[in-house]
Each structure stands twice: as structure tokens, then as C-alpha cells.
Design a protein around this motif. Sequence first.
Motif, mmCIF file in Angstrom:
data_model
loop_
_atom_site.group_PDB
_atom_site.id
_atom_site.type_symbol
_atom_site.label_atom_id
_atom_site.label_comp_id
_atom_site.label_asym_id
_atom_site.label_seq_id
_atom_site.Cartn_x
_atom_site.Cartn_y
_atom_site.Cartn_z
ATOM 1 N N ARG A 108 0.860 -1.182 0.000
ATOM 2 C CA ARG A 108 0.000 0.000 0.000
ATOM 3 C C ARG A 108 0.901 1.239 0.000
ATOM 4 N NH1 ARG A 108 -2.501 -3.605 -1.319
ATOM 5 N NH2 ARG A 108 -4.446 -4.465 -0.492
ATOM 6 N N CYS A 109 1.673 1.364 -1.067
ATOM 7 C CA CYS A 109 2.642 2.461 -1.162
ATOM 8 C C CYS A 109 1.909 3.806 -1.144
ATOM 9 C CB CYS A 109 3.470 2.329 -2.432
ATOM 10 S SG CYS A 109 4.401 0.782 -2.522
ATOM 11 N N LYS A 110 2.426 4.721 -0.345
ATOM 12 C CA LYS A 110 1.712 5.962 -0.086
ATOM 13 C C LYS A 110 1.623 6.884 -1.293
ATOM 14 C CE LYS A 110 2.877 5.759 4.824
ATOM 15 N NZ LYS A 110 3.584 6.372 5.968
ATOM 16 N N TYR A 111 2.537 6.740 -2.259
ATOM 17 C CA TYR A 111 2.551 7.629 -3.424
ATOM 18 C C TYR A 111 2.041 6.943 -4.684
ATOM 19 C CZ TYR A 111 6.852 4.943 -3.721
ATOM 20 O OH TYR A 111 7.745 3.911 -3.735
ATOM 21 N N CYS A 112 1.485 5.733 -4.583
ATOM 22 C CA CYS A 112 1.199 4.895 -5.754
ATOM 23 C C CYS A 112 0.259 5.582 -6.745
ATOM 24 C CB CYS A 112 0.592 3.572 -5.308
ATOM 25 S SG CYS A 112 0.257 2.439 -6.677
ATOM 26 N N PHE A 113 0.725 5.735 -8.006
ATOM 27 C CA PHE A 113 -0.108 6.344 -9.046
ATOM 28 C C PHE A 113 -1.236 5.412 -9.477
ATOM 29 C CE2 PHE A 113 2.525 3.743 -11.784
ATOM 30 C CZ PHE A 113 1.686 3.428 -12.845
ATOM 31 N N ALA A 114 -1.097 4.121 -9.159
ATOM 32 C CA ALA A 114 -2.058 3.119 -9.612
ATOM 33 C C ALA A 114 -3.078 2.756 -8.529
ATOM 34 C CB ALA A 114 -1.323 1.865 -10.072
ATOM 35 N N SER A 115 -3.305 3.677 -7.594
ATOM 36 C CA SER A 115 -4.300 3.451 -6.527
ATOM 37 C C SER A 115 -4.038 2.148 -5.793
ATOM 38 C CB SER A 115 -5.726 3.467 -7.103
ATOM 39 O OG SER A 115 -5.987 4.692 -7.743
ATOM 40 N N GLY A 345 6.664 6.673 -27.731
ATOM 41 C CA GLY A 345 5.723 6.008 -28.630
ATOM 42 C C GLY A 345 4.383 5.720 -28.005
ATOM 43 N N CYS A 346 4.132 6.271 -26.834
ATOM 44 C CA CYS A 346 2.865 6.094 -26.106
ATOM 45 C C CYS A 346 1.666 6.272 -27.036
ATOM 46 C CB CYS A 346 2.834 7.124 -24.982
ATOM 47 S SG CYS A 346 1.227 7.512 -24.305
ATOM 48 N N GLY A 347 0.769 5.270 -27.035
ATOM 49 C CA GLY A 347 -0.466 5.357 -27.798
ATOM 50 C C GLY A 347 -0.317 5.093 -29.279
ATOM 51 N N ASN A 348 0.921 4.960 -29.744
ATOM 52 C CA ASN A 348 1.154 4.714 -31.162
ATOM 53 C C ASN A 348 1.829 3.367 -31.373
ATOM 54 O OD1 ASN A 348 1.496 5.121 -33.973
ATOM 55 N ND2 ASN A 348 3.557 5.882 -33.602
ATOM 56 N N ASP A 349 3.139 3.273 -31.064
ATOM 57 C CA ASP A 349 3.797 1.976 -31.197
ATOM 58 C C ASP A 349 3.950 1.274 -29.850
ATOM 59 O OD1 ASP A 349 6.010 3.285 -30.059
ATOM 60 O OD2 ASP A 349 6.974 3.590 -32.000
ATOM 61 N N TYR A 350 3.334 1.850 -28.813
ATOM 62 C CA TYR A 350 3.366 1.266 -27.475
ATOM 63 C C TYR A 350 1.982 1.414 -26.852
ATOM 64 C CZ TYR A 350 4.380 1.107 -22.418
ATOM 65 O OH TYR A 350 4.373 0.819 -21.079
ATOM 66 N N VAL A 351 1.443 0.317 -26.292
ATOM 67 C CA VAL A 351 0.133 0.355 -25.645
ATOM 68 C C VAL A 351 0.173 -0.483 -24.362
ATOM 69 C CG1 VAL A 351 -1.168 0.723 -27.788
ATOM 70 C CG2 VAL A 351 -0.728 -1.619 -26.970
ATOM 71 N N ALA A 352 -0.840 -0.293 -23.543
ATOM 72 C CA ALA A 352 -0.998 -1.091 -22.326
ATOM 73 C C ALA A 352 -2.322 -1.838 -22.380
ATOM 74 C CB ALA A 352 -0.951 -0.192 -21.091
ATOM 75 N N ILE A 353 -2.322 -3.051 -21.827
ATOM 76 C CA ILE A 353 -3.517 -3.902 -21.823
ATOM 77 C C ILE A 353 -3.876 -4.232 -20.380
ATOM 78 C CG2 ILE A 353 -4.573 -6.018 -22.698
ATOM 79 C CD1 ILE A 353 -3.582 -4.177 -24.921
ATOM 80 N N THR A 354 -5.151 -4.084 -20.020
ATOM 81 C CA THR A 354 -5.624 -4.363 -18.665
ATOM 82 C C THR A 354 -6.103 -5.808 -18.547
ATOM 83 O OG1 THR A 354 -7.961 -3.841 -19.013
ATOM 84 C CG2 THR A 354 -6.445 -1.975 -18.606
ATOM 85 N N PRO A 355 -6.366 -6.283 -17.320
ATOM 86 C CA PRO A 355 -6.903 -7.643 -17.156
ATOM 87 C C PRO A 355 -8.217 -7.873 -17.899
ATOM 88 C CG PRO A 355 -6.066 -6.854 -15.062
ATOM 89 C CD PRO A 355 -6.016 -5.686 -16.014
ATOM 90 N N GLN A 364 0.270 4.522 -17.571
ATOM 91 C CA GLN A 364 -0.148 5.671 -16.778
ATOM 92 C C GLN A 364 -1.488 6.250 -17.231
ATOM 93 O OE1 GLN A 364 2.720 8.281 -14.777
ATOM 94 N NE2 GLN A 364 4.173 7.663 -16.363
ATOM 95 N N PHE A 365 -1.981 5.821 -18.379
ATOM 96 C CA PHE A 365 -3.320 6.210 -18.817
ATOM 97 C C PHE A 365 -4.388 5.209 -18.366
ATOM 98 C CE2 PHE A 365 -1.184 8.936 -21.976
ATOM 99 C CZ PHE A 365 -2.003 10.053 -21.950
ATOM 100 N N VAL A 366 -3.976 4.044 -17.879
ATOM 101 C CA VAL A 366 -4.938 3.018 -17.480
ATOM 102 C C VAL A 366 -5.901 3.579 -16.438
ATOM 103 C CG1 VAL A 366 -5.201 0.818 -16.262
ATOM 104 C CG2 VAL A 366 -3.474 1.055 -18.054
ATOM 105 N N GLY A 367 -7.190 3.339 -16.655
ATOM 106 C CA GLY A 367 -8.224 3.833 -15.751
ATOM 107 C C GLY A 367 -8.819 5.161 -16.165
ATOM 108 N N ILE A 368 -8.198 5.852 -17.140
ATOM 109 C CA ILE A 368 -8.743 7.114 -17.648
ATOM 110 C C ILE A 368 -9.637 6.767 -18.836
ATOM 111 C CG2 ILE A 368 -8.207 9.381 -18.602
ATOM 112 C CD1 ILE A 368 -5.497 9.219 -17.212
ATOM 113 N N ASP A 369 -10.935 6.724 -18.603
ATOM 114 C CA ASP A 369 -11.873 6.154 -19.570
ATOM 115 C C ASP A 369 -11.846 6.843 -20.929
ATOM 116 O OD1 ASP A 369 -12.685 4.256 -17.748
ATOM 117 O OD2 ASP A 369 -14.395 5.426 -17.025
#
Length: 455
Positions: A108-115, A345-355, A364-369
Motif C-alpha cells: 500500500r505504497c503511499k505515493y502509488c499512481f495506480a491506486s 511512442g505512447c499510444g502509437n507503437d506502445y500500448v498497455a492492456i488491462t486484465p 499511466q493512462f490506465v483507468g482514464i476512460d
Amino acid sequence: MIHKYKLNGLNIVLDVNSGGVHIVDELTYDLLDNVEPPFEAECPQNVVDKLSKAYPEEDIRDCYAEIVELYNDKILFSEDDYEKYAKYSVASPVKAMCLNIAHDCQLRCKYCFASTGDFGKGRKLMSFETGKHAIDFLLENSGDRPNLELDFFGGEPLMNFGVVKKVVEYARSREKEYNKKFRFTITTNGLLLDDEKIDFINREMSNVVLSIDGRKEVNDYFRVLPNGQGCYDIILPKYKKLVEGRGDKEYYVRGTFTNKNLDFSKDVFALNEAGFDQISVEPVVGDDDVYALTEKDLPAVFAEYEKLALQLLENEKKGKKFNFFHFMLDLDQGPCAIKRLRGCGCGNDYVAITPDGDIFPCHQFVGIDEYKMGNIDEGTFDQEMKADFARAHVYSKPDCRECWAKFYCSGGCNANNYQYMGDIRTAHKISCQLEKKRLECAIMMKAVKMAETAE
């Protein structure tokens, strides 16, 4: 465009467009404050009059002639040859993916950007089926790119270790079919590391990121279990064992510093003294975090970066070199032009996938609908959003166009820009200032080493 500054007793001049670094004397440094292209044949008399209070007139005129010569040789005040490449900053094949294999974490890191691991969307683990779809998505959207990168991320990915192993096995099984090669990375908090996981990581992962915040007292204040217990003594011996078995494969220990430990150079050296030679310590930024750096913290942070740079130089003289991520700098005009213009390359040649299989521009965009780009299980992928990220380069960001650091930071972090400024093309000022100071320190260190080599 040039950028000039004083650091470590050196007068440093960076020619922004060529990347050339010059160590100059006091006269040249002061003269550059008073002249710029287009140059006259002789030094303007008003400039001579102004500087003659401190320097002989003949020296001023000779120095001016040398500056003009450097300009004519395109070594100083060189023209911007990069803007012409901006038109080629278009949508390209996807080559890298952040696979959020677990939206859960034991800390439960106090500064966690990922809630604290779930990105504000609830705790869950990725299924193997979704992991397979992610691999298929990357293979099918990578065009002719032969080398693909996949980072297992979270949360804590080792909470879903069984699926990590299966995804790696599946990806390897499809490499020959697609004529591709996967390069895997994993980021871990270390709590679940054991011999089996260490062996797997050292065998399959080209890089591993080990989260730890430096000094025990700093780490155990921020990186805590739900019961408030710190994790330093649990993870440190596991990290040491993993690193001992890495061989020539990459790793780095990654810490975080906040407004509560502005003396973060002590954390860098604590990590080195603990046995690590690949070290990164990143700042917490953001208006909504009580631990984030603010404008009032910047003088102390800048002084600490300078202190760290000088300590690293001194260490290297003593044969105790180690790498600090933010001071690792290529001054030889690398990487390629497009990479210099738009960065990660964020959003172009690099993406993130959620569960859930949702696609986002990066972790860092995960969760921003509003920045959900599609879903791999549903077969959707927003090509227009992808193209818009491809166009997000230094010449489309007003604050970046005339910034001396633009070819090194490549426009900064799009996620920070959006989260703290509301627009991916509006620079987050504190992040920019931090990056500029790190660059000044890194350039100074390079200059010192070049001067020593030349002697």
C-alpha cells in the motif's frame, strides 16, 4: 539555438540542433550573451564597448571571429534539421506492450499512481485467455517489426505468476510463425520472489525492474504492507540473489523520491552500497499527491541532482562506477530522428492492456476512460486516437518548439501532460524543469569525461 550554463566550474554551451557540447572560457561565455545570427563581419562596436570593461578589446574581436567561424562551420547556432522529419511522425506498427497482468498488489505504497494496484477499477488478475489475445494483438499489429517488447506490469505481476509463465510460453511458440523475437521485462515489488521465480526471470526476462526506495527508513515509510509493516528486510536479500544470477542480462533497481526525502542522493548511494550498480530513482509529481514535488522544492532537488552528479564523477575516479538512469545520455545524435521527436511512442507503437483486455496508450493512462483505445477481446482499436498520439511530437507542443531540451526529452510524458495540465500537448512545467536539470548534470558529466580523455 544554444543553451549555456555554469556547473562544476565549467562554462558549458550546448548547440541544441547539432547536439555539440562546448566548454568555453569566460569571455566566450559572456560574448554569447550579446551576439547571435546573422553575424556581422566584425564584432559590433556596442558589444565591444560593453565587454571592454572586463576584457581587452583585441581579445573580444578575436573571440567574435572564432564564434563566427564556428557558426559558418555549422557547429554553433546550427540550423534545425529535424522539423522536416515531423511530417513522417505518423501512425506506425505496434512494437511494445505493457501487459497489466495483475491489478492487485500486496503493498500500500503511499505515493502509488495506480491506486495501490487496481488503478481505481477493482482488484483482478488477467486470465490466460486474455494474455493470449494480447500476444496475438501484438503479433498482428506489429507489421514488419521483427523485435517486440512486452513488459509484465501491475499491480504486482508475480501475484499472477502462473499466467506470466503461460503467456511467455505462448509467445515463444509463435515467434517462428511470425518471424518475430520477443524481449520480456517484468517489474516486481519482490515480496513473492523465490528460487523458482528468480530462475524463471533470469532465464526469460531480458530486463527486470526491482522496486525499492533506497534507505531502509525511506523505503519502510512509503512501501508498506496493509498492516503498516515495511518490506525492506523482506525484499533486499531476494533482490541480491536475483541480481547475482543475472549474468550479462539487464536489470535496475527503481526507487521513488518525494518531498519527504529531498536528500535522495543518499538513497541512490544506499542502493549502490547494498550491491546494485544499475539504479533509477524517480520523482513523484502531480498536484493531487501530498508527497509530490512542488515549485518550492525545486531548488533543493536541483542542488541534490548536482551533488549526485559530482559524487558519481568522484566515484568513477575511484573505480566505483555505477549507472544512474537519468544521467545516462547519448550526445551522438541518437536515436533516430522520429524517436527524438516523439519519445516513448505512447499510444502509437506502445500500448498497455488491462486484465479486462482494455487497450490504453500506456500504463499511466490506465483507468482514464476517455483514453480507452479499444479492447483486444472485442477486436476494437481506435486508429484515430493512435494517429493523434503519433502526431504528438515536439513541434506540435507549443512549449517544446523553442525549448533547448526538446531533442533529449522528446516532448516529455504525455500522461503527465494530460493528468496535470489537461492536454497531452501542454507541457507539465515541474516535470520539464526536473528533466532540464537532469540533462544539465548529464551533459556536464559527459563534458568532464571528454575533457579528461582529451588530456
